[in-house]
Design a protein around this motif. Structure first.
Motif, mmCIF file in Angstrom:
data_model
loop_
_atom_site.group_PDB
_atom_site.id
_atom_site.type_symbol
_atom_site.label_atom_id
_atom_site.label_comp_id
_atom_site.label_asym_id
_atom_site.label_seq_id
_atom_site.Cartn_x
_atom_site.Cartn_y
_atom_site.Cartn_z
ATOM 1 N N ASP A 70 0.930 -1.224 0.124
ATOM 2 C CA ASP A 70 -0.093 -0.119 0.100
ATOM 3 C C ASP A 70 0.889 1.262 0.030
ATOM 4 O O ASP A 70 1.822 1.414 0.858
ATOM 5 C CB ASP A 70 -1.011 -0.102 1.296
ATOM 6 N N GLY A 71 0.605 2.304 -0.700
ATOM 7 C CA GLY A 71 1.265 3.362 -0.922
ATOM 8 C C GLY A 71 2.397 3.283 -1.875
ATOM 9 O O GLY A 71 3.131 4.277 -2.205
ATOM 10 N N GLU A 72 2.826 2.258 -2.462
ATOM 11 C CA GLU A 72 3.905 1.978 -3.410
ATOM 12 C C GLU A 72 3.223 2.038 -5.051
ATOM 13 O O GLU A 72 2.230 1.441 -5.165
ATOM 14 C CB GLU A 72 4.776 0.781 -3.102
ATOM 15 N N THR A 82 -0.319 -0.397 -9.327
ATOM 16 C CA THR A 82 -0.326 -0.903 -7.803
ATOM 17 C C THR A 82 -0.588 -2.261 -7.603
ATOM 18 O O THR A 82 -0.805 -3.094 -8.551
ATOM 19 C CB THR A 82 -1.315 -0.135 -7.184
#
Length: 274
Positions: A70-72, A82
């Motif tokens: 998450d967030g990458e 993602t």
């Protein structure tokens, strides 16, 4: 030929060489060129994370995969990625560049192995780069040779800058030429453009004033009668001359010249050159 004409020709020759030299340096030191590489990561079946790239990476029969937390996020072919992304099976010497912020994550296949090779513009090697030493251009190192094609291209296995790695190229023929009183020949490989050729070689300067493992020389497409020009002033270093994070091929057997080719690029300062 008059002295004035000779001087003019030499100036043009030097100017053309400088254009070639500057283009070589620009490619090498580009924001995502070889000097920007921060790691050479070999993939296997177990997912693994690397300090200079996002996600967990692995390879299997279906090719290369990455699982992003998450967030990458990566951008592949201009589209955001993602979660889990499948790059598929990569061709030998092929690859994909995935963008991560101002970095590029090179996903490639070399010597039958899948690799991840991040490229960061602020890499220390790139930041400290001050240029490549080279011999002054000299027309005496421009020779005309003859291209002799093989009946069929010959699969040729060569070593690599990485110990234990091998590359296989289809050699279409050889180039024969005379230099410094020697009758010489070099096995050639296909160039980057159709019809053109590439030579990997060493000579008596290798390990003395030029990089020990290899240098490369690009040749234009031979003429209809096989004539081809070898301008050793344009003998170029491969990326492995600057960094251990490259998988460059070594010259094939027989491509060590018994003469000192005092032309072209010399040992980089990064390897102790002057």
């Amino acid at each position: 030929m008059t002295t004035e004409a000779t001087t003019t020709d030499l100036r043009g020759f030097t100017r053309d060489w400088l254009d070639w030299y500057r283009a070589q340096e620009e490619r090498l030191a580009a924001p995502h060129g070889f000097l920007a590489i921060t790691g050479l990561h070999w993939l296997h079946g177990t997912p693994q994370r690397f300090p200079d790239a996002p996600g967990a990476w692995w390879t299997d029969d279906d090719g290369v995969h990455v699982r992003l937390d998450d967030g990458e996020e990566l951008a592949v072919d201009g589209s955001p990625v993602t979660g889990t992304h499948h790059f598929g099976v990569l061709p030998e010497r092929g690859g994909v560049d995935a963008v991560w912020g101002d970095a590029v994550i090179e996903v490639a296949r070399r010597g039958g192995n899948d690799i991840v090779r991040p490229r960061h513009p602020d890499a220390p090697l790139r930041a400290a780069f001050t240029g490549t030493p080279a011999y002054a251009p000299d027309p005496r190192w421009v020779v005309t040779g003859r291209y002799v094609p093989f009946d069929t291209p010959r699969p040729t296995t060569v070593g690599a800058a990485v110990e234990g790695l091998e590359h296989v190229y289809e050699a279409p023929g050889r180039v024969e030429f005379s230099l410094e009183g020697h009758e010489l020949s070099l096995t050639v490989f296909p160039g980057h453009l159709p019809g053109r050729l590439t030579v990997l070689f060493t000579d008596a300067t290798s390990g003395v004033t030029t990089y020990a493992a290899n240098r490369s020389l690009a040749l234009a497409e031979p003429a209809a009668d096989g004539t081809v020009v070898l301008d050793f002033n344009r003998a170029a270093n491969l990326p492995c001359a600057y960094t251990d994070l490259a998988t460059c091929p070594l010259p094939p057997a027989g491509n060590r010249l018994p003469v000192a080719i005092e032309a072209g690029q010399r040992i980089p300062r990064e390897r102790g050159g002057v």
